[in-house]
Scaffold this motif. Structure first.
Motif, PDB file in Angstrom:
ATOM      1  N   PHE A  61       0.821  -1.207   0.000  1.00  0.00           N
ATOM      2  CA  PHE A  61       0.000   0.000   0.000  1.00  0.00           C
ATOM      3  C   PHE A  61       0.861   1.267   0.000  1.00  0.00           C
ATOM      4  O   PHE A  61       0.539   2.243  -0.690  1.00  0.00           O
ATOM      5  CB  PHE A  61      -0.939   0.003   1.198  1.00  0.00           C
ATOM      6  CG  PHE A  61      -2.170  -0.850   1.003  1.00  0.00           C
ATOM      7  CD1 PHE A  61      -3.063  -0.580  -0.026  1.00  0.00           C
ATOM      8  CD2 PHE A  61      -2.427  -1.918   1.844  1.00  0.00           C
ATOM      9  CE1 PHE A  61      -4.199  -1.352  -0.213  1.00  0.00           C
ATOM     10  CE2 PHE A  61      -3.570  -2.706   1.668  1.00  0.00           C
ATOM     11  CZ  PHE A  61      -4.452  -2.421   0.631  1.00  0.00           C
ATOM     12  N   LEU A  62       1.951   1.273   0.764  1.00  0.00           N
ATOM     13  CA  LEU A  62       2.798   2.467   0.817  1.00  0.00           C
ATOM     14  C   LEU A  62       3.513   2.707  -0.508  1.00  0.00           C
ATOM     15  O   LEU A  62       3.629   3.848  -0.969  1.00  0.00           O
ATOM     16  CB  LEU A  62       3.816   2.343   1.956  1.00  0.00           C
ATOM     17  CG  LEU A  62       3.224   2.376   3.372  1.00  0.00           C
ATOM     18  CD1 LEU A  62       4.344   2.249   4.405  1.00  0.00           C
ATOM     19  CD2 LEU A  62       2.433   3.659   3.602  1.00  0.00           C
ATOM     20  N   LEU A  63       3.998   1.632  -1.139  1.00  0.00           N
ATOM     21  CA  LEU A  63       4.618   1.778  -2.456  1.00  0.00           C
ATOM     22  C   LEU A  63       3.592   2.240  -3.475  1.00  0.00           C
ATOM     23  O   LEU A  63       3.864   3.113  -4.309  1.00  0.00           O
ATOM     24  CB  LEU A  63       5.232   0.447  -2.894  1.00  0.00           C
ATOM     25  CG  LEU A  63       5.855   0.432  -4.298  1.00  0.00           C
ATOM     26  CD1 LEU A  63       6.996   1.442  -4.399  1.00  0.00           C
ATOM     27  CD2 LEU A  63       6.362  -0.969  -4.651  1.00  0.00           C
ATOM     28  N   GLY A  64       2.387   1.674  -3.385  1.00  0.00           N
ATOM     29  CA  GLY A  64       1.321   2.093  -4.287  1.00  0.00           C
ATOM     30  C   GLY A  64       0.984   3.562  -4.135  1.00  0.00           C
ATOM     31  O   GLY A  64       0.720   4.257  -5.124  1.00  0.00           O
ATOM     32  N   LEU A  65       1.005   4.044  -2.895  1.00  0.00           N
ATOM     33  CA  LEU A  65       0.739   5.462  -2.644  1.00  0.00           C
ATOM     34  C   LEU A  65       1.786   6.334  -3.319  1.00  0.00           C
ATOM     35  O   LEU A  65       1.455   7.371  -3.919  1.00  0.00           O
ATOM     36  CB  LEU A  65       0.720   5.729  -1.139  1.00  0.00           C
ATOM     37  CG  LEU A  65       0.494   7.178  -0.707  1.00  0.00           C
ATOM     38  CD1 LEU A  65      -0.870   7.676  -1.188  1.00  0.00           C
ATOM     39  CD2 LEU A  65       0.595   7.309   0.815  1.00  0.00           C
ATOM     40  N   GLN A  66       3.055   5.931  -3.259  1.00  0.00           N
ATOM     41  CA  GLN A  66       4.119   6.714  -3.886  1.00  0.00           C
ATOM     42  C   GLN A  66       3.987   6.709  -5.408  1.00  0.00           C
ATOM     43  O   GLN A  66       4.225   7.727  -6.068  1.00  0.00           O
ATOM     44  CB  GLN A  66       5.485   6.153  -3.471  1.00  0.00           C
ATOM     45  CG  GLN A  66       5.806   6.329  -1.999  1.00  0.00           C
ATOM     46  CD  GLN A  66       5.710   7.778  -1.545  1.00  0.00           C
ATOM     47  OE1 GLN A  66       6.272   8.686  -2.177  1.00  0.00           O
ATOM     48  NE2 GLN A  66       4.994   8.010  -0.454  1.00  0.00           N
ATOM     49  N   ILE A  67       3.606   5.570  -5.963  1.00  0.00           N
ATOM     50  CA  ILE A  67       3.421   5.490  -7.414  1.00  0.00           C
ATOM     51  C   ILE A  67       2.281   6.394  -7.852  1.00  0.00           C
ATOM     52  O   ILE A  67       2.394   7.154  -8.826  1.00  0.00           O
ATOM     53  CB  ILE A  67       3.153   4.027  -7.838  1.00  0.00           C
ATOM     54  CG1 ILE A  67       4.412   3.182  -7.617  1.00  0.00           C
ATOM     55  CG2 ILE A  67       2.717   3.959  -9.300  1.00  0.00           C
ATOM     56  CD1 ILE A  67       4.188   1.693  -7.802  1.00  0.00           C
ATOM     57  N   MET A  68       1.158   6.341  -7.106  1.00  0.00           N
ATOM     58  CA  MET A  68       0.018   7.178  -7.469  1.00  0.00           C
ATOM     59  C   MET A  68       0.308   8.653  -7.235  1.00  0.00           C
ATOM     60  O   MET A  68      -0.227   9.515  -7.944  1.00  0.00           O
ATOM     61  CB  MET A  68      -1.217   6.751  -6.676  1.00  0.00           C
ATOM     62  CG  MET A  68      -1.884   5.499  -7.211  1.00  0.00           C
ATOM     63  SD  MET A  68      -2.323   5.578  -8.978  1.00  0.00           S
ATOM     64  CE  MET A  68      -3.528   6.904  -9.004  1.00  0.00           C
ATOM     65  N   LYS A  69       1.155   8.966  -6.272  1.00  0.00           N
ATOM     66  CA  LYS A  69       1.531  10.355  -6.036  1.00  0.00           C
ATOM     67  C   LYS A  69       2.235  10.919  -7.268  1.00  0.00           C
ATOM     68  O   LYS A  69       1.964  12.055  -7.692  1.00  0.00           O
ATOM     69  CB  LYS A  69       2.441  10.458  -4.816  1.00  0.00           C
ATOM     70  CG  LYS A  69       2.825  11.885  -4.450  1.00  0.00           C
ATOM     71  CD  LYS A  69       3.702  11.923  -3.207  1.00  0.00           C
ATOM     72  CE  LYS A  69       2.933  11.511  -1.975  1.00  0.00           C
ATOM     73  NZ  LYS A  69       3.734  11.687  -0.739  1.00  0.00           N
ATOM     74  N   ARG A  70       3.097  10.116  -7.865  1.00  0.00           N
ATOM     75  CA  ARG A  70       3.801  10.560  -9.069  1.00  0.00           C
ATOM     76  C   ARG A  70       2.824  10.698 -10.245  1.00  0.00           C
ATOM     77  O   ARG A  70       2.892  11.661 -11.013  1.00  0.00           O
ATOM     78  CB  ARG A  70       4.908   9.568  -9.426  1.00  0.00           C
ATOM     79  CG  ARG A  70       5.684   9.936 -10.676  1.00  0.00           C
ATOM     80  CD  ARG A  70       6.906   9.070 -10.869  1.00  0.00           C
ATOM     81  NE  ARG A  70       7.605   9.413 -12.096  1.00  0.00           N
ATOM     82  CZ  ARG A  70       8.716   8.824 -12.523  1.00  0.00           C
ATOM     83  NH1 ARG A  70       9.264   7.859 -11.792  1.00  0.00           N
ATOM     84  NH2 ARG A  70       9.287   9.186 -13.648  1.00  0.00           N
TER      85      ARG A  70
END
Length: 277
Positions: free
Chosen positions: A32-41
């Motif tokens: 979930f945290l990695l996904g959040l960073q990807i979606m932030k970009r």
């Protein structure tokens, strides 16, 4: 490459005295945290606000976790509805004595269905574009998250493969003694394949114009991920009672076929009624 007859016997988690932090839970947190960073970009690239990103994270976490759990219960363990109902939604079991179990028994088919529903609600309440616009983008971090979920399954010695009947494979020492034979590391087959799915989606989003073709990336995700799931099922042990079996195909395979067909539809047939704003 995997060593011949690899023996796998890890601890379940970190004993913190008052609480055991399961590695499987850690893998979900990383996902979930990695996904959040990807979606932030992606959201920065699309000029979307941080507030809408925060809402997306909440909708995704609640939707995917709830859907994954309900999917497992409906497709593989429906007896829980009458035998231990509250264990469906809580990380505890109550039947046969109270015990903390963590969130176990999560089905990817249920997670996929819930992701679509939660993204529909998110788009309607927050984003106000089209549901396919968000699905085309959210599948990228979902694919990366699937890698870590399957690694968590491997650590937990669950969703195991069938015996290889050879020296090649992984021996899961946490299984009953009679089942400790060299098996296909099905979880690693899936995790490795999902890396490819993620990279393919990442490439098509950033390096091509396919993100402008509404529904294409969502369709590509469905085709790639569920094709992987379909073929890996051939070397998996059943995850529970096989309630759906047809023409030699198990429940997981039969549930994967509609997702692949839907994906092909969105890739090659679907035409949006309106242009993206």
């Amino acid at each position: 490459m995997l060593a011949l007859d690899m023996v796998w016997d890890p601890s379940k988690g970190l004993d913190l005295g008052f609480f055991t932090l399961h590695y499987y839970s850690v893998m979900w947190i990383i996902a979930f945290l990695l996904g959040l960073q990807i979606m932030k970009r992606i959201y920065k690239h699309e000029n979307q606000s941080n507030e809408s990103l925060d809402s997306l994270f909440i909708y995704a976490v609640v939707g995917i976790m709830l859907g994954a759990r309900l999917g497992h219960v409906i497709f593989y363990q429906p007896e829980l509805i009458t035998e231990d109902f509250f264990s469906i939604f809580l990380p505890f079991k109550f039947k046969g004595g109270f015990e903390f179990t963590g969130f176990q028994g999560l089905a990817s088919h249920g997670a996929a269905i819930a992701m679509i529903i939660s993204m529909y609600l998110y788009n309607k309440k927050v984003l106000k574009k089209t549901v396919l616009w968000i699905l085309d983008r959210v599948v990228i971090p979902v694919a990366s998250g699937a890698v870590f979920v399957r690694l968590g399954n491997f650590i937990n010695s669950e969703i195991i493969g069938k015996p290889t009947n050879s020296d090649f494979g992984v021996t899961f020492k946490q299984l009953p003694l009679s089942e400790q034979v060299a098996r296909h590391p099905a979880q690693l087959y899936e995790a490795g394949s999902y890396i490819f799915v993620f990279l393919a989606l990442w490439y098509f989003y950033w390096k091509t114009k396919k993100s402008e073709q509404e529904g294409f990336l969502f369709g590509l995700f469905l085709v790639l991920l569920w094709t992987v799931r379909f073929f890996v099922e051939f070397v998996k042990e059943p995850q529970g009672d096989e309630y759906f079996v047809l023409l030699g195909l198990n429940t997981g395979q039969l549930l994967s076929i509609p997702f692949v067909l839907i994906g092909l539809y969105f890739m090659f047939i679907y035409k949006p009624k309106t242009k993206l704003s």
